[in-house]
Design a protein around this motif. Sequence first.
Motif, mmCIF file in Angstrom:
data_model
loop_
_atom_site.group_PDB
_atom_site.id
_atom_site.type_symbol
_atom_site.label_atom_id
_atom_site.label_comp_id
_atom_site.label_asym_id
_atom_site.label_seq_id
_atom_site.Cartn_x
_atom_site.Cartn_y
_atom_site.Cartn_z
ATOM 1 N N ASP A 15 -0.679 -9.679 -12.187
ATOM 2 C CA ASP A 15 -1.309 -9.280 -10.985
ATOM 3 C C ASP A 15 -0.374 -9.369 -9.620
ATOM 4 O O ASP A 15 -0.800 -9.910 -8.650
ATOM 5 C CB ASP A 15 -2.542 -10.138 -10.820
ATOM 6 C CG ASP A 15 -3.321 -9.319 -9.808
ATOM 7 O OD1 ASP A 15 -3.394 -8.126 -9.470
ATOM 8 O OD2 ASP A 15 -4.336 -10.140 -9.354
ATOM 9 N N GLN A 60 1.676 -8.479 -6.288
ATOM 10 C CA GLN A 60 1.508 -7.668 -4.983
ATOM 11 C C GLN A 60 2.725 -6.796 -4.864
ATOM 12 O O GLN A 60 2.556 -5.692 -4.124
ATOM 13 C CB GLN A 60 1.629 -8.704 -3.616
ATOM 14 C CG GLN A 60 0.625 -9.643 -3.872
ATOM 15 C CD GLN A 60 0.721 -10.613 -2.558
ATOM 16 O OE1 GLN A 60 0.765 -10.110 -1.454
ATOM 17 N NE2 GLN A 60 1.191 -11.941 -2.724
ATOM 18 N N ARG A 73 -6.269 1.215 -19.192
ATOM 19 C CA ARG A 73 -5.868 1.813 -18.011
ATOM 20 C C ARG A 73 -4.726 2.672 -18.501
ATOM 21 O O ARG A 73 -4.435 3.670 -18.020
ATOM 22 C CB ARG A 73 -5.446 0.717 -16.911
ATOM 23 C CG ARG A 73 -5.153 1.259 -15.703
ATOM 24 C CD ARG A 73 -4.815 0.413 -14.686
ATOM 25 N NE ARG A 73 -5.036 0.985 -13.360
ATOM 26 C CZ ARG A 73 -4.846 0.160 -12.257
ATOM 27 N NH1 ARG A 73 -4.896 -1.038 -12.403
ATOM 28 N NH2 ARG A 73 -5.298 0.793 -11.193
ATOM 29 N N GLY A 102 0.839 -1.156 -0.072
ATOM 30 C CA GLY A 102 -0.011 -0.056 -0.055
ATOM 31 C C GLY A 102 0.731 1.149 -0.108
ATOM 32 O O GLY A 102 0.238 2.335 0.111
ATOM 33 N N ARG A 147 -1.224 -2.873 -3.437
ATOM 34 C CA ARG A 147 0.202 -3.153 -3.964
ATOM 35 C C ARG A 147 1.219 -2.480 -3.205
ATOM 36 O O ARG A 147 1.094 -1.417 -2.647
ATOM 37 C CB ARG A 147 0.142 -3.107 -5.338
ATOM 38 C CG ARG A 147 -0.593 -4.066 -6.273
ATOM 39 C CD ARG A 147 -0.386 -3.750 -7.595
ATOM 40 N NE ARG A 147 -1.798 -3.816 -8.155
ATOM 41 C CZ ARG A 147 -2.169 -4.772 -8.964
ATOM 42 N NH1 ARG A 147 -1.661 -5.814 -8.889
ATOM 43 N NH2 ARG A 147 -3.444 -4.798 -9.509
ATOM 44 N N GLU A 153 -2.743 4.662 -7.855
ATOM 45 C CA GLU A 153 -3.762 3.852 -8.010
ATOM 46 C C GLU A 153 -3.386 2.386 -7.480
ATOM 47 O O GLU A 153 -4.077 1.776 -6.762
ATOM 48 C CB GLU A 153 -4.332 3.803 -9.260
ATOM 49 C CG GLU A 153 -5.607 4.792 -9.614
ATOM 50 C CD GLU A 153 -5.938 4.484 -11.319
ATOM 51 O OE1 GLU A 153 -6.372 5.669 -11.682
ATOM 52 O OE2 GLU A 153 -5.781 3.504 -11.866
ATOM 53 N N LEU A 154 -2.044 1.889 -8.325
ATOM 54 C CA LEU A 154 -1.976 0.503 -7.649
ATOM 55 C C LEU A 154 -1.624 0.433 -6.242
ATOM 56 O O LEU A 154 -1.735 -0.485 -5.877
ATOM 57 C CB LEU A 154 -0.466 0.302 -8.448
ATOM 58 C CG LEU A 154 -0.694 0.243 -10.087
ATOM 59 C CD1 LEU A 154 0.472 0.258 -10.615
ATOM 60 C CD2 LEU A 154 -1.588 -1.137 -10.676
ATOM 61 N N THR A 155 -0.966 1.329 -5.785
ATOM 62 C CA THR A 155 -0.889 1.209 -4.195
ATOM 63 C C THR A 155 -2.196 1.251 -3.513
ATOM 64 O O THR A 155 -2.315 0.623 -2.553
ATOM 65 C CB THR A 155 0.351 1.996 -3.522
ATOM 66 O OG1 THR A 155 0.148 3.519 -4.191
ATOM 67 C CG2 THR A 155 1.639 1.698 -4.085
ATOM 68 N N ASP A 156 -2.973 2.131 -3.984
ATOM 69 C CA ASP A 156 -4.248 2.175 -3.041
ATOM 70 C C ASP A 156 -5.059 0.883 -3.336
ATOM 71 O O ASP A 156 -5.761 0.568 -2.469
ATOM 72 C CB ASP A 156 -5.184 3.344 -3.962
ATOM 73 C CG ASP A 156 -4.833 4.717 -3.798
ATOM 74 O OD1 ASP A 156 -4.062 4.920 -2.644
ATOM 75 O OD2 ASP A 156 -5.279 5.534 -4.375
ATOM 76 N N GLU A 157 -4.657 -0.010 -4.425
ATOM 77 C CA GLU A 157 -5.110 -1.203 -4.542
ATOM 78 C C GLU A 157 -4.712 -2.232 -3.437
ATOM 79 O O GLU A 157 -5.028 -3.381 -3.521
ATOM 80 C CB GLU A 157 -5.255 -1.631 -5.995
ATOM 81 C CG GLU A 157 -6.064 -1.290 -6.700
ATOM 82 C CD GLU A 157 -5.785 -1.279 -8.338
ATOM 83 O OE1 GLU A 157 -4.726 -2.003 -8.480
ATOM 84 O OE2 GLU A 157 -6.393 -0.867 -9.040
#
Length: 256
Positions: free
Chosen positions: A169, A171, A138, A29, A202, A196-200
């Motif tokens: 995909d 982590q 994206r 995150g 990762r 966005e990727l860390t908000d998900e």
Amino acid sequence: MTELVLENVGKTFGGVVASENVNIRVPAGRITGLIGPNGAGKTTIVNMITGMLALSSGRITFGDTDLTTMMPHRIAEAGLARTFQNIRLLKDASILENVMIGFHMAERSTLLSALFRLPGAAKETRDTRAAAMALLDRFGMTHLRDHPAGSLSYGHQRRVEMMRALAADPQLLLLDEPVAGMNEAESAELARIFRELTDEGRAILLIEHDMRFVTDLCHHVYVLDGGKVISEGRPADVLADPVVVTAYLGESIDAA
Ligand SMILES: Nc1ncnc2c1ncn2[C@@H]1O[C@H](COP(=O)(O)OP(=O)(O)OP(=O)(O)O)[C@@H](O)[C@H]1O
Ligand SMILES: [Mg+2]
């Protein structure tokens, strides 16, 4: 949450010490920065994390998984993916094909079932295509999907590499100078995607020379020099650290 931890990691090439007693944590995150002058040992760290280089000493774990002596494909299966400082794409293959190669890791069907064209494998190919198209969307590259990767601008090729890494995909995403050669608008767009990727959930380990980009994005930064971590902390604090300023002497440091 899964965290990547490097403990006392060392690497020597003959007489050259490329890493010495490196301790780094990359939490989920968050965007963690890894900076330092040319030859500081940044890429060597990524090569050890991904199993492309054996450690000379120390330990690397990802959650409960010990990566220290794992083969690169097993490390990828554990949820780690990277991009390269020198772009590596199949230049004659289309963008869509280059991205779909990345799904190889995420495929559930075995090679054998794919060979016998079992229904599961056929569906996965359709799913894979759809998922690759979603990634292209994206990254704003749908219109370029059939173009050979080699015909693209440098900035676009970097994005294809990122999409291929994301296809599995992962982590944890390791990015070795992802915005090098990009203009301001292109790197701002990538910054948005990285957030966005860390908000998900990762984790990202970001190697970057553009200090403004690092300051804007990173929660925590490690500074390497001569293979050692010479400073760490919040970007603004680290860039004001006299030890860091000295390390960068002779190089242009844009600490805006
Ligand atoms: N395979 C190798 N064999 C021998 N020496 C190596 C090898 N890879 C890296 N080195 C040496 O290790 C040191 C660190 O290199 P590395 O590529 O990790 O630096 P870097 O911080 O990524 O630099 P840059 O900002 O230029 O990309 C350098 O002295 C380099 O010459
Ligand atoms: Mg490097």
